[in-house]
Structure formats: C-alpha cells, structure tokens
Design a protein around this motif. Structure first.
Motif, PDB file in Angstrom:
ATOM      1  N   GLN A  97      -6.438   2.963  -7.269  1.00 17.41           N
ATOM      2  CA  GLN A  97      -7.246   4.376  -6.900  1.00 17.41           C
ATOM      3  C   GLN A  97      -7.115   5.280  -8.212  1.00 17.41           C
ATOM      4  OE1 GLN A  97      -5.374   5.860  -3.412  1.00 17.41           O
ATOM      5  NE2 GLN A  97      -5.850   4.324  -2.095  1.00 17.41           N
ATOM      6  N   ILE A  98      -6.205   4.967  -9.214  1.00 11.18           N
ATOM      7  CA  ILE A  98      -5.962   5.953 -10.141  1.00 11.18           C
ATOM      8  C   ILE A  98      -7.150   6.778 -10.656  1.00 11.18           C
ATOM      9  CG2 ILE A  98      -5.170   6.189 -12.738  1.00 11.18           C
ATOM     10  CD1 ILE A  98      -3.088   3.994 -12.246  1.00 11.18           C
ATOM     11  N   ALA A  99      -8.346   6.357 -10.798  1.00 10.67           N
ATOM     12  CA  ALA A  99      -9.583   7.226 -11.444  1.00 10.67           C
ATOM     13  C   ALA A  99      -9.547   8.247 -10.456  1.00 10.67           C
ATOM     14  CB  ALA A  99     -10.578   6.211 -11.653  1.00 10.67           C
ATOM     15  N   LEU A 100      -9.552   7.899  -9.080  1.00 12.51           N
ATOM     16  CA  LEU A 100      -9.928   8.998  -8.067  1.00 12.51           C
ATOM     17  C   LEU A 100      -8.664  10.136  -8.294  1.00 12.51           C
ATOM     18  CD1 LEU A 100     -11.958   9.550  -5.736  1.00 12.51           C
ATOM     19  CD2 LEU A 100     -10.146   8.401  -4.402  1.00 12.51           C
TER      20      LEU A 100
ATOM     21  N   GLY B   1       1.867   7.878   5.297  1.00 16.17           N
ATOM     22  CA  GLY B   1       0.490   7.553   5.339  1.00 16.17           C
ATOM     23  C   GLY B   1      -0.115   6.412   4.736  1.00 16.17           C
ATOM     24  N   ALA B   2       0.211   6.120   3.549  1.00 19.26           N
ATOM     25  CA  ALA B   2      -0.226   5.127   2.774  1.00 19.26           C
ATOM     26  C   ALA B   2       0.365   3.782   3.407  1.00 19.26           C
ATOM     27  CB  ALA B   2       0.150   5.270   1.168  1.00 19.26           C
ATOM     28  N   LEU B   3       1.735   3.704   3.374  1.00 17.01           N
ATOM     29  CA  LEU B   3       2.593   2.654   4.048  1.00 17.01           C
ATOM     30  C   LEU B   3       2.093   2.148   5.330  1.00 17.01           C
ATOM     31  CD1 LEU B   3       6.191   3.968   3.481  1.00 17.01           C
ATOM     32  CD2 LEU B   3       4.882   1.850   2.522  1.00 17.01           C
ATOM     33  N   LEU B   4       1.892   3.134   6.062  1.00 20.65           N
ATOM     34  CA  LEU B   4       1.018   2.984   7.691  1.00 20.65           C
ATOM     35  C   LEU B   4      -0.238   1.918   7.606  1.00 20.65           C
ATOM     36  CD1 LEU B   4       2.268   5.915   9.454  1.00 20.65           C
ATOM     37  CD2 LEU B   4       2.748   3.644  10.130  1.00 20.65           C
TER      38      LEU B   4
ATOM     39  N   GLU C 170      -2.986  12.175   1.303  1.00 17.76           N
ATOM     40  CA  GLU C 170      -4.373  12.137   2.406  1.00 17.76           C
ATOM     41  C   GLU C 170      -5.280  11.067   1.803  1.00 17.76           C
ATOM     42  OE1 GLU C 170      -4.006  12.914   5.266  1.00 17.76           O
ATOM     43  OE2 GLU C 170      -6.164  12.427   5.675  1.00 17.76           O
ATOM     44  N   ILE C 171      -5.777  11.285   0.559  1.00 16.81           N
ATOM     45  CA  ILE C 171      -6.920  10.492  -0.296  1.00 16.81           C
ATOM     46  C   ILE C 171      -6.338   9.361  -0.206  1.00 16.81           C
ATOM     47  CG2 ILE C 171      -8.192  10.224  -2.186  1.00 16.81           C
ATOM     48  CD1 ILE C 171      -8.297  13.261  -2.514  1.00 16.81           C
ATOM     49  N   ALA C 172      -5.147   8.949  -0.865  1.00 16.85           N
ATOM     50  CA  ALA C 172      -4.574   7.605  -0.775  1.00 16.85           C
ATOM     51  C   ALA C 172      -4.806   6.924   0.489  1.00 16.85           C
ATOM     52  CB  ALA C 172      -2.964   7.906  -1.354  1.00 16.85           C
ATOM     53  N   SER C 173      -4.399   7.518   1.601  1.00 18.77           N
ATOM     54  CA  SER C 173      -4.182   6.731   2.712  1.00 18.77           C
ATOM     55  C   SER C 173      -5.719   6.241   3.267  1.00 18.77           C
ATOM     56  CB  SER C 173      -3.699   7.507   4.145  1.00 18.77           C
ATOM     57  OG  SER C 173      -2.623   8.238   3.541  1.00 18.77           O
ATOM     58  N   ARG C 174      -6.742   7.272   3.171  1.00 18.60           N
ATOM     59  CA  ARG C 174      -8.152   6.902   3.400  1.00 18.60           C
ATOM     60  C   ARG C 174      -8.733   5.800   2.616  1.00 18.60           C
ATOM     61  NH1 ARG C 174     -10.894  11.332   6.149  1.00 18.60           N
ATOM     62  NH2 ARG C 174      -9.321  12.886   6.638  1.00 18.60           N
ATOM     63  N   LYS C 175      -8.242   6.044   1.283  1.00 22.87           N
ATOM     64  CA  LYS C 175      -8.849   4.839   0.474  1.00 22.87           C
ATOM     65  C   LYS C 175      -8.297   3.369   0.707  1.00 22.87           C
ATOM     66  CE  LYS C 175     -11.686   6.977  -1.348  1.00 22.87           C
ATOM     67  NZ  LYS C 175     -13.298   6.715  -1.364  1.00 22.87           N
TER      68      LYS C 175
ATOM     69  N   SER D  82       0.800  -1.315  -0.025  1.00 21.98           N
ATOM     70  CA  SER D  82       0.056  -0.047  -0.096  1.00 21.98           C
ATOM     71  C   SER D  82       0.818   1.382   0.009  1.00 21.98           C
ATOM     72  CB  SER D  82      -1.029  -0.078   1.312  1.00 21.98           C
ATOM     73  OG  SER D  82      -0.208   0.219   2.370  1.00 21.98           O
ATOM     74  N   SER D  83       2.074   1.202  -0.780  1.00 24.91           N
ATOM     75  CA  SER D  83       3.091   2.422  -0.478  1.00 24.91           C
ATOM     76  C   SER D  83       2.569   3.470  -1.256  1.00 24.91           C
ATOM     77  CB  SER D  83       4.365   1.773  -1.302  1.00 24.91           C
ATOM     78  OG  SER D  83       4.378   1.506  -2.506  1.00 24.91           O
ATOM     79  N   CYS D  84       1.730   3.297  -2.249  1.00 29.97           N
ATOM     80  CA  CYS D  84       1.272   4.447  -3.202  1.00 29.97           C
ATOM     81  C   CYS D  84      -0.148   4.543  -3.494  1.00 29.97           C
ATOM     82  CB  CYS D  84       1.932   4.458  -4.641  1.00 29.97           C
ATOM     83  SG  CYS D  84       1.925   6.230  -5.368  1.00 29.97           S
ATOM     84  N   ASP D  85      -0.608   4.303  -4.715  1.00 32.45           N
ATOM     85  CA  ASP D  85      -2.087   4.468  -4.940  1.00 32.45           C
ATOM     86  C   ASP D  85      -2.732   3.256  -5.153  1.00 32.45           C
ATOM     87  OD1 ASP D  85      -0.763   4.453  -7.188  1.00 32.45           O
ATOM     88  OD2 ASP D  85      -2.002   5.935  -8.292  1.00 32.45           O
ATOM     89  N   GLU D  86      -2.095   2.153  -5.038  1.00 31.98           N
ATOM     90  CA  GLU D  86      -2.651   0.671  -5.268  1.00 31.98           C
ATOM     91  C   GLU D  86      -2.685   0.062  -3.925  1.00 31.98           C
ATOM     92  OE1 GLU D  86      -0.509   1.266  -8.261  1.00 31.98           O
ATOM     93  OE2 GLU D  86      -2.364   1.519  -9.303  1.00 31.98           O
ATOM     94  N   THR D  87      -4.025  -0.516  -3.464  1.00 29.42           N
ATOM     95  CA  THR D  87      -4.119  -1.309  -2.208  1.00 29.42           C
ATOM     96  C   THR D  87      -4.009  -2.781  -2.934  1.00 29.42           C
ATOM     97  OG1 THR D  87      -5.814   0.317  -1.560  1.00 29.42           O
ATOM     98  CG2 THR D  87      -5.429  -1.594  -0.103  1.00 29.42           C
ATOM     99  N   ALA D  88      -3.208  -3.571  -2.512  1.00 27.56           N
ATOM    100  CA  ALA D  88      -2.847  -4.969  -3.247  1.00 27.56           C
ATOM    101  C   ALA D  88      -2.659  -5.971  -1.998  1.00 27.56           C
ATOM    102  CB  ALA D  88      -1.548  -4.761  -4.093  1.00 27.56           C
TER     103      ALA D  88
END
Ligand code: KG4
Ligand code: ZN
Length: 340
Positions: free
Chosen positions: A36-39, A90-93, A49-54, A12-18
């Motif tokens: 989350q690319i579309a977002l 935030g995404a990594l966490l 911030e959006i990446a972490s929430r998603k 979850s380091s960037c914009d993909e939750t995998a």
C-alpha cells in the motif's frame, strides 16, 4: 521419507498485505505481497485506518494467488500461520480474522507468529543451512533490537531502542530533507552520491556497556542542522546530509552487534527487518564480520521488508515445537518477543 509440511502464512501488521506458502520451513513456494506504500505516500506515512480497509480489500485475492502460484489447494496445507503482533491493531485483526476463518473452515491448526520472529527467520530461508546460535540485529520501521538467538524459538533481547526505531529515524530525516516516504530507500540512494564525512552528526552509544539504541538525538541533530542552514541562507547538499546521517546510524549498529556477538561467544550474525536492506549497513557489517572471521547472514531485500514467507518459516518451527493456537487468539499490538 518424512512427510513435507506445508504452511500457508498471512501477514498484515502494517502496510503490506501478504500471503505465502512455505514447504518445510525454508522452501518458498509462493510469496505474494500487495503493497500500500503508494497510497500512504500521499500522507507522508502509514494511516492506520486506510491500512486496515485496504487489507480487507486485498487479503482474499492475495491468499488465492499464493495458493495458486504454489500449486497447492487449501486442503493440502498442514497449518495456517499468521502474524498476531506487534503492529497496528486494526491491520493485524484483518489477517488474524482471515487466518482463523480459514483454519476453522478447513480444520487446520492455527499458529500465531510474532512479527519480529518472522523477520529473524527470513535468514533461514536465505541460507538453507543457517542455524542457531547467532546474534540478530533486527532493524525495521517499528523496531531496533539486538537479539541473542540460542536455539529455534529461543530469544534473549540484549538491547532495544529507547526512542525511535532505526527505520523511523530514516523516515523522519528523509521527510525533513524533502525526500518523501518511505525514507530508508531514498536516503540509501542519495547517500551513495554524498560525502559521509561532510557533517559530523553524533554517534549515540549510551552507557559504555549498553546494547540499547537511541536515534531521536541524531534525528534532532539533523533537523537542527537543516534549520540552521536555512536560517543562515547557507547552501545544503541533501546527499551529504543523507550520507552523514546514515554513517552515524550504521557505525553504532555495527559496533554494538559485534560487541554483543563477542560477549556471547557466537561467530554468526544475522540481519533482519526493512533497514537490513540498507546498502551501507550490509557493506559495513560484511567488512566487520570478515575481519573477525564471522559468518554474516543477510536476507535478500524482498525478504527483509514485510512479507509472509518469513512468517511461514517462523510458523513451521512453532509447528514443530507443538504450538497450536485457539480461536481466542487476539491481535496484540504490543506483543513482546518470546511471549505468547
Ligand atoms: O520491516 P519493515 O518492512 O516494516 C516494519 O516492520 O517496520 O521496515 C520498514 C522500514 C522503513 O522505515 C523503511 O524506511 C526502512 O525499513 N527501509 C530502509 C531501507 N529499505 C527500507 N532503511 C534504510 N535503507 C534502506 N534501503
Ligand atoms: Zn516488519
């Protein structure tokens, strides 16, 4: 017969939750990616911030799906691998907290993985017999590294970018010529219809013996060209700009990788990272390797961009090497390759 090792991996380091389940390092039983690319496209780039929430919203479902598709239960897993850096903190966490919670609740070992090591390991999944030593060119949105891999888990960084990463340059140039985000695939597609010799952009090799990269000068040259044409009211062909820019990037990447392989005396090259799915890079690297009689490994596009299968593969080799992390493992946005 030796027992199978099953790794549940989380990325979850960037914009993909995998999440993925990988057997014995190289067999992918499931590889689930929630993008989350579309977002982020709405904002022209990743909003941390959006990446972490998603990630928080998606992660439970992605892991459940990865286990279900693999047909294994959490109890059957041998270890949990997770990216703990580099990336957006935030995404990594989010991934790290989830992996720790699962490991704690089940009593399974926790293994922190370097994101770039994961990208490199995608090659082991693609080619079941591929093994070190080899030269790896890692080109993604955040990184451009030339890495000599002498053995599993042994990395010597020969060169890195001094400014923008290769993918970052693609993304910025795409934005400048109105192609949107993420720019890499858009420029790749447009370049196929353009003339790579139409505009002469600089090839930045830096010092004669350097394996470092620099892409910000090239990016500025493209922006200057676009501004000049606009000011003069001269016509612009975005496909030609895309093709000419891409050629300037690819030529330098190929030349430095081949030179580094020769210096280290290896006859195998591996590509990794999102930009490794670029068609011009794949083609020109293939031709250069053919001319030298080198073996070239390139992961399928789905294994080049961010995914958890590659993290599962890297975690497997760390597992074999005896790596086990504690509950104090923290997200490290600036983690260096080869460090723990
Ligand atoms: O490895 P990755 O998914 O994420 C990072 O760890 O950074 O790489 C994403 C980067 C983006 O900059 C994207 O524009 C670039 O890889 N990319 C490409 C292509 N597909 C993705 N660049 C050039 N050509 C492509 N076909
Ligand atoms: Zn990546």
């Amino acid at each position: 017969m030796e027992q199978d090792i099953l790794i549940l991996a989380v990325e979850s380091s960037c914009d993909e939750t995998a999440a993925a389940v990988v057997k014995n390092g190289r067999e992918v039983l499931s590889n689930i990616i929630s993008s989350q690319i579309a977002l982020h496209t709405l904002y022209g780039g990743v909003v941390p911030e959006i990446a972490s929430r998603k990630h928080i919203e998606a992660i439970d479902g992605v892991i459940t799906q990865a286990l279900a598709q693999a047909g294994v239960t959490l109890q059957e897993i041998d270890a949990i691998g997770v990216t703990y850096g580099p990336g957006l903190v935030g995404a990594l966490l989010v991934g790290l907290a989830e992996a720790k919670a699962l490991a704690f609740a089940t009593g399974k070992p926790l293994i922190g993985v370097h994101h770039i090591e994961g990208h490199i390991c995608a090659n082991y999944i693609e080619h079941k017999d591929f093994a070190p030593p080899y030269m790896a060119l890692v080109v993604s949105g955040g990184h451009s590294h030339l890495v000599f891999v002498s053995d599993y888990g042994k990395y010597e960084i020969l060169g890195r970018t001094r400014d923008d990463a290769a993918g970052e340059a693609y993304d910025k140039v795409a934005r400048a010529i109105g192609m949107g985000y993420p720019g890499g695939p858009k420029i790749d597609a447009a370049a196929k219809k353009g003339n790579a010799k139409a505009i002469s952009f600089p090839r930045v090799y830096l010092e004669e013996d350097s394996y470092d990269f620099s892409f910000s000068g090239l990016k500025s040259a493209v922006l200057n060209y676009v501004n000049k044409q606009k000011m003069m009211g001269a016509p612009m062909v975005p496909e030609d700009i895309a093709a000419s820019f891409q050629q300037a990037v690819v030529e330098v990447l190929v030349e430095k990788t081949m030179r580094a392989a020769k210096e280290k005396g290896v006859s195998q090259i591996a590509l990794a990272g999102g930009v490794a799915s670029n068609s011009a890079l794949r083609e020109q690297m293939r031709r250069a390797c053919e001319a030298e009689g080198y073996f070239l490994s390139i992961p399928s596009p789905i294994l080049c961009t961010d995914n958890a299968a590659m993290i599962g593969c890297a975690a497997y080799y760390e597992y074999l090497a005896g790596v086990r992390d504690g509950w104090d493992l923290n997200a490290n946005p600036g983690l260096k390759l080869g460090e723990r």
